[in-house]
Scaffold this active site. Structure first.
Site, short mmCIF file in Angstrom:
data_model
loop_
_atom_site.label_atom_id
_atom_site.label_comp_id
_atom_site.label_asym_id
_atom_site.label_seq_id
_atom_site.Cartn_x
_atom_site.Cartn_y
_atom_site.Cartn_z
N SER A 65 0.85 -1.19 0.00
CA SER A 65 0.00 0.00 0.00
C SER A 65 0.88 1.24 0.00
O SER A 65 1.61 1.48 0.97
CB SER A 65 -0.90 0.00 1.25
OG SER A 65 -1.33 1.32 1.51
N GLY A 120 -17.21 9.61 4.02
CA GLY A 120 -18.53 9.28 3.50
C GLY A 120 -18.53 9.05 2.00
O GLY A 120 -19.58 9.02 1.36
N SER A 123 -14.26 4.91 0.55
CA SER A 123 -12.97 4.46 0.06
C SER A 123 -12.86 2.94 0.18
O SER A 123 -12.21 2.30 -0.63
CB SER A 123 -11.84 5.13 0.84
OG SER A 123 -11.86 4.76 2.21
N ASP A 169 -22.88 1.18 -1.66
CA ASP A 169 -21.53 1.67 -1.94
C ASP A 169 -20.82 0.80 -2.97
O ASP A 169 -20.24 1.29 -3.93
CB ASP A 169 -20.68 1.69 -0.66
CG ASP A 169 -21.27 2.62 0.39
OD1 ASP A 169 -22.24 3.35 0.05
OD2 ASP A 169 -20.78 2.61 1.53
#
Ligand code: ADP
Ligand code: MG
Length: 377
Positions: A65, A120, A123, A169
């Site tokens: 990452s 919000g 991700s 989402d």
């Protein structure tokens, strides 16, 4: 971001992989409607998670990452769960594909993103759907359909990240298309694309950066109110109720339950009105409905807070076309539809006034409706 990822992949793994990306999302309208069998209206945005992947011929996943600057290595069996929370999203996606009979073999990956964390914009869904899309392409000839990819992301949150989320989402992140929002029916899971090309307007989020932690979950209480009213009406969810139905039983329910149900039924009608407006390209009506939603969330559903109401008031004062709380409430962002020529003044005024009152500026996040999960050319 592309170059950074390419370089890191090359240095770390000595070769080149394939690039994939997926997006965060906004929800234009349709709040607290999912558990009432209603509609939501999300779209993917130009804030993404991008990952380069390549099969490595082993049974291990090796992933770096860039944003957290951490490396993780894990196997693909249930017992191999990594400890880093970011890596659990990737491990979960692998496991959920395998559980469904799909194939995942060892691979190397490097990823980075620019979806603000915890603002919000989801991700986490962007991360899940980026890897779900990539592993479907790399190991499964794209045989897993898109809805299943969204469910793989949702199950990852449930089973590996301890978040009991709905499907919106991941759905938005997988299905998103530039220039389009999607009306998702949370009961049937049917969805329909609507054009969203607000020429002359911008979409901007103002993140208040506040999150009010409240005693005894107010969300559960809202849910229980809705369930009580639905039961009293003899229907499964408020999706099937009209304002007239509600008014007929007004004297049999508490004033509070009445207000909660009035918001939910109103919101269903507002979503449908926004659909008509979008087809006509009538963004003034879209904006008006956004303000109505805010009013409903604030006065009837009572999930707003002082800071968000203040941001909404500033939007009104600045002549912004539409503004409302986005998300569950009690903090987080407002989403604003604002004419190009009013944008600069609105953003500057909101920063200044909010800072004067609360001691910090809201974070400004411009968004453009964009493609969801895809392979990068
Ligand atoms: P959100 O509302 O943005 O989805 P969550 O708490 O659900 O917030 O998910 C955020 C988590 O997702 C982070 O803590 C991290 O584990 C992971 N994540 C998101 N974006 C990134 C990134 N760019 N790099 C690494 N991990 C990320
Ligand atoms: Mg999340």
């Amino acid at each position: 971001m592309k170059t950074k990822i390419n370089q890191e992949f090359k240095t770390r793994f000595g070769s080149e992989g394939t690039l994939y990306a997926s997006a965060g999302r906004i929800n234009l309208i349709g709040e607290h409607t999912d558990y009432n069998g209603g509609f939501v209206f999300p779209g993917a945005i130009d804030k993404v998670i991008m990952a380069e992947l390549k099969p490595n011929g082993t049974d291990k996943v090796r992933v770096f990452s860039i944003d957290i600057s951490e490396y993780a290595e894990f196997g693909l069996n249930e017992a191999d769960a990594p400890s880093q929370s970011w890596a659990r999203y990737i491990f979960g996606v692998c496991r959920e594909i395998i559980k469904r009979g799909g194939k995942v073999h060892g691979f190397d990956a490097v990823f980075a993103g620019n979806v603000p964390l915890g603002a919000g914009l989801s991700s986490s869904a962007a991360l899940e759907s980026c890897f779900a899309f990539a592993l479907n392409d790399m190991f499964n000839d794209n045989s897993i359909d898109k809805f299943e990819l969204a469910k793989i992301g949702q199950s990852t949150e449930h089973n590996y990240c301890g978040v009991n989320c709905g499907i919106m989402d991941q759905f938005a992140s997988v299905f998103g298309k530039a220039g389009h929002l999607m009306r998702l029916d949370c009961r049937s899971l049917e969805h329909e694309y609507y054009p969203f090309n607000p020429e002359g307007y911008k979409l901007v989020l103002l993140d208040s950066k506040v999150k009010h932690e409240l005693k005894d979950s107010p969300y559960n209480k809202r849910r229980q109110s809705c369930e009580r009213v639905a039961a009293r009406l003899g229907i499964e969810t408020l999706r099937d109720a009209t304002m007239e139905d509600l008014d007929k039983i007004k004297s049999d329910i508490t004033a509070e339950d009445y207000m909660r149900a009035r918001y939910v039924i109103g919101e269903k009608d507002r979503v449908l009105a926004v659909c008509d407006a979008l087809v006509k390209g009538d963004y003034e009506t879209v904006g008006k409905k956004m303000y109505e939603t805010h009013e409903g969330l604030s006065k009837d559903y009572e999930v707003s807070c002082e800071e968000l109401d203040y941001l909404n008031d500033i939007a009104k004062e600045c002549g912004v076309t539409g503004s409302r709380i986005m998300g569950g409430g009690f903090g987080g962002c407002t989403i604003n539809l604002v004419k190009d020529d009013l944008y600069d003044n609105f953003v500057a005024t909101a920063k200044k006034k909010f800072n004067e009152k609360y001691g910090h500026e809201p974070v400004v996040i411009d968004v453009v409706i964009s493609d969801g999960a895809h392979k990068c050319e």
